[in-house]
Design an enzyme around this catalytic site. Structure first.
Site, short mmCIF file in Angstrom:
data_model
loop_
_atom_site.label_atom_id
_atom_site.label_comp_id
_atom_site.label_asym_id
_atom_site.label_seq_id
_atom_site.Cartn_x
_atom_site.Cartn_y
_atom_site.Cartn_z
N ASP A 132 6.45 -1.78 -7.31
CA ASP A 132 5.04 -1.39 -7.42
C ASP A 132 4.45 -1.91 -8.72
O ASP A 132 5.16 -2.07 -9.72
CB ASP A 132 4.90 0.14 -7.39
CG ASP A 132 5.02 0.70 -5.97
OD1 ASP A 132 4.68 -0.02 -5.03
OD2 ASP A 132 5.45 1.85 -5.84
N MET A 133 3.14 -2.13 -8.71
CA MET A 133 2.44 -2.55 -9.92
C MET A 133 1.81 -1.32 -10.57
O MET A 133 1.30 -0.43 -9.88
CB MET A 133 1.37 -3.59 -9.60
CG MET A 133 0.79 -4.28 -10.82
SD MET A 133 2.03 -5.16 -11.83
CE MET A 133 2.29 -6.64 -10.83
N ARG A 185 2.47 -7.34 -1.60
CA ARG A 185 1.60 -6.31 -1.03
C ARG A 185 0.29 -6.38 -1.82
O ARG A 185 0.28 -6.21 -3.04
CB ARG A 185 2.20 -4.91 -1.18
CG ARG A 185 1.23 -3.79 -0.74
CD ARG A 185 1.58 -2.45 -1.35
NE ARG A 185 2.83 -1.93 -0.85
CZ ARG A 185 3.64 -1.13 -1.53
NH1 ARG A 185 3.32 -0.77 -2.78
NH2 ARG A 185 4.76 -0.69 -1.01
N LYS A 188 -6.12 -2.83 -3.76
CA LYS A 188 -7.31 -2.98 -4.62
C LYS A 188 -7.00 -2.62 -6.06
O LYS A 188 -7.49 -3.25 -7.00
CB LYS A 188 -8.46 -2.13 -4.09
CG LYS A 188 -9.06 -2.67 -2.80
CD LYS A 188 -10.32 -1.90 -2.41
CE LYS A 188 -10.91 -2.42 -1.12
NZ LYS A 188 -12.15 -1.71 -0.73
N GLY A 189 -6.19 -1.57 -6.29
CA GLY A 189 -5.87 -1.12 -7.64
C GLY A 189 -6.38 0.28 -7.88
O GLY A 189 -7.50 0.62 -7.47
N ALA A 190 -5.55 1.10 -8.56
CA ALA A 190 -5.89 2.53 -8.70
C ALA A 190 -5.79 3.03 -10.14
O ALA A 190 -5.69 4.23 -10.36
CB ALA A 190 -4.97 3.37 -7.81
#
Length: 308
Positions: A132-133, A185, A188-190
Site C-alpha cells: 500500500d502507498m 493498483r 485517488k489518494g486519501a
C-alpha cells in the site's frame, strides 16, 4: 465537503479519539460497515463470502507506524498466518501491507527484510503481495523497495504497489513501473497533501485518474482500477471497449462495505472485482480516512445506527 474531509483526516491522527474509539463498543459498531472484524477468522469468513459472490479479496491487517521491531514482526506474523490460511482454504485472495506497519520508519532495512519474507511466502504459495502507498513523504522509499524486490527473478509477479492519482509525480511513476513489469493498483489518494505535490481540486484529480487509467489498461500487465466513483468506472469501461481491451485484462477494486450494489453489478457485467478487506483492532485511522474520502458515509452510518 472539503472542510469535512480535512476534519476527518485530522481526526485520523488524534490519539485520544483513537484510544476511546478502538476500546468502545459504540466505536466498533460504527466501524463494522467498513471493517470485517477484529480477528484473522473474521477476515477469512469475509473473503469466503466474497468468493461466493464471484469476487476476489485482498486482506489487510489494520495498523501502521509501529513503535518497535517486535511490533513489526508480530504484524508480519499475522500476514504469514493469512497466507497459510488462504492456501489451505483455497480462497481467491491476496494480501495488502503498509510498510510503516513493517517498521519502515524504524529502519528501511527492517521493512525490506519483512517484505522480502512475505514476498517469498507469496511465491511459495502462488500468491501476491500488494504494498500500500502512504503519505507522499514515503512515496519514493516505497517505490524503491517494491522495484528492488520485484527485480529479483524469483519474485517477479508476486509483488505490486499502489499509486495515488492526486500526486503530480504519479504518471512518471506509472510509466517506470510498467517498464519494470510491476502490477499497479490505481486509487485517488486519501491523505492530506500540500499543493506543492498534489492536486488540490477533485476535478483535477479525476482528470488525472482517467488519464492514468488509460495508461495502465493499455499496458500488457494486469492492473487494478480502485474506485467507487461511477464516472471513473464508466471511463475505464469505455476506454477498454474502444481499445478492444478484454474485461479479463484488468480488475476493478473496491472497499469492503462500500457500494455493494455496484460491486455485484460489475460482476454481473462480466468484470473482475476484488474487494479490499481490512480487519483488526487498530481500525480507527482507516475508518476516519474512509469518512474523509466520502463524507456522505457519515449520514449512511448514522441512519443505520438509528435503525439498529
Amino acid at each position: 465537503m472539503p472542510l469535512l474531509r480535512s476534519a476527518f483526516i485530522a481526526l485520523s491522527t488524534n490519539k485520544s479519539m483513537r484510544r476511546f474509539s478502538e476500546s468502545s463498543s459504540i466505536g466498533r459498531k460504527l466501524s463494522s460497515r467498513f471493517v470485517a472484524g477484529l480477528e484473522v477468522e473474521d477476515a477469512l469468513r469475509a473473503a469466503e463470502m466474497l468468493n461466493n459472490h464471484g469476487m476476489s479479496a485482498t486482506l489487510d491487517v489494520l495498523g501502521e507506524s509501529v513503535t518497535n521491531e517486535a511490533e513489526a514482526h508480530r504484524s508480519a506474523e499475522t500476514y504469514h498466518r493469512l497466507l497459510d490460511a488462504i492456501a489451505a482454504k483455497k480462497l481467491k485472495s491476496n494480501i495488502s501491507v503498509k510498510l510503516t506497519q513493517m517498521g519502515l520508519e524504524l529502519s528501511p532495512d527492517l521493512a525490506y527484510t519483512i517484505a522480502a519474507g512475505l514476498t517469498e511466502h507469496c511465491r511459495a504459495t502462488g500468491n501476491f503481495l500488494r504494498i500500500d502507498m502512504e503519505g507522499s513523504d514515503l512515496t519514493q522509499v516505497t517505490l524503491d523497495l517494491v522495484r528492488h524486490l520485484h527485480a529479483r527473478e524469483e519474485y517477479k509477479g508476486h509483488i505490486g504497489i499502489v499509486i495515488q492519482a492526486y500526486l503530480f509525480r504519479s504518471e512518471a511513476d506509472i510509466h517506470q513501473l510498467i517498464d519494470d513489469g510491476i502490477r499497479v493498483r490505481l486509487c485517488k489518494g486519501a491523505y492530506q497533501e500540500p499543493p506543492s505535490v498534489a492536486f488540490a481540486k477533485k476535478t483535477d484529480t479525476d482528470t488525472n485518474y482517467v488519464r492514468l487509467t488509460g495508461v495502465l489498461l493499455s499496458s500488457p500487465i494486469y492492473h487494478g482500477i480502485a474506485t467507487h466513483d461511477e464516472a471513473m468506472i464508466e471511463a475505464a469501461k469505455s476506454y477498454a471497449k474502444n481499445q478492444g481491451i478484454a474485461p479479463e485484462h484488468f480488475e476493478f477494486q473496491m472497499l469492503y462495505g462500500v457500494r455493494r450494489d455496484l460491486q455485484r453489478r460489475l460482476v454481473k457485467e462480466g468484470y473482475n472485482v476484488r474487494i479490499y478487506v481490512p480487519f483488526g483492532r487498530e481500525w480507527y485511522p482507516y475508518f476516519m480516512r474512509r469518512l474523509a474520502e466520502r463524507p456522505a458515509n457519515v449520514f449512511f452510518i448514522a441512519k443505520n445506527l438509528i435503525r439498529a
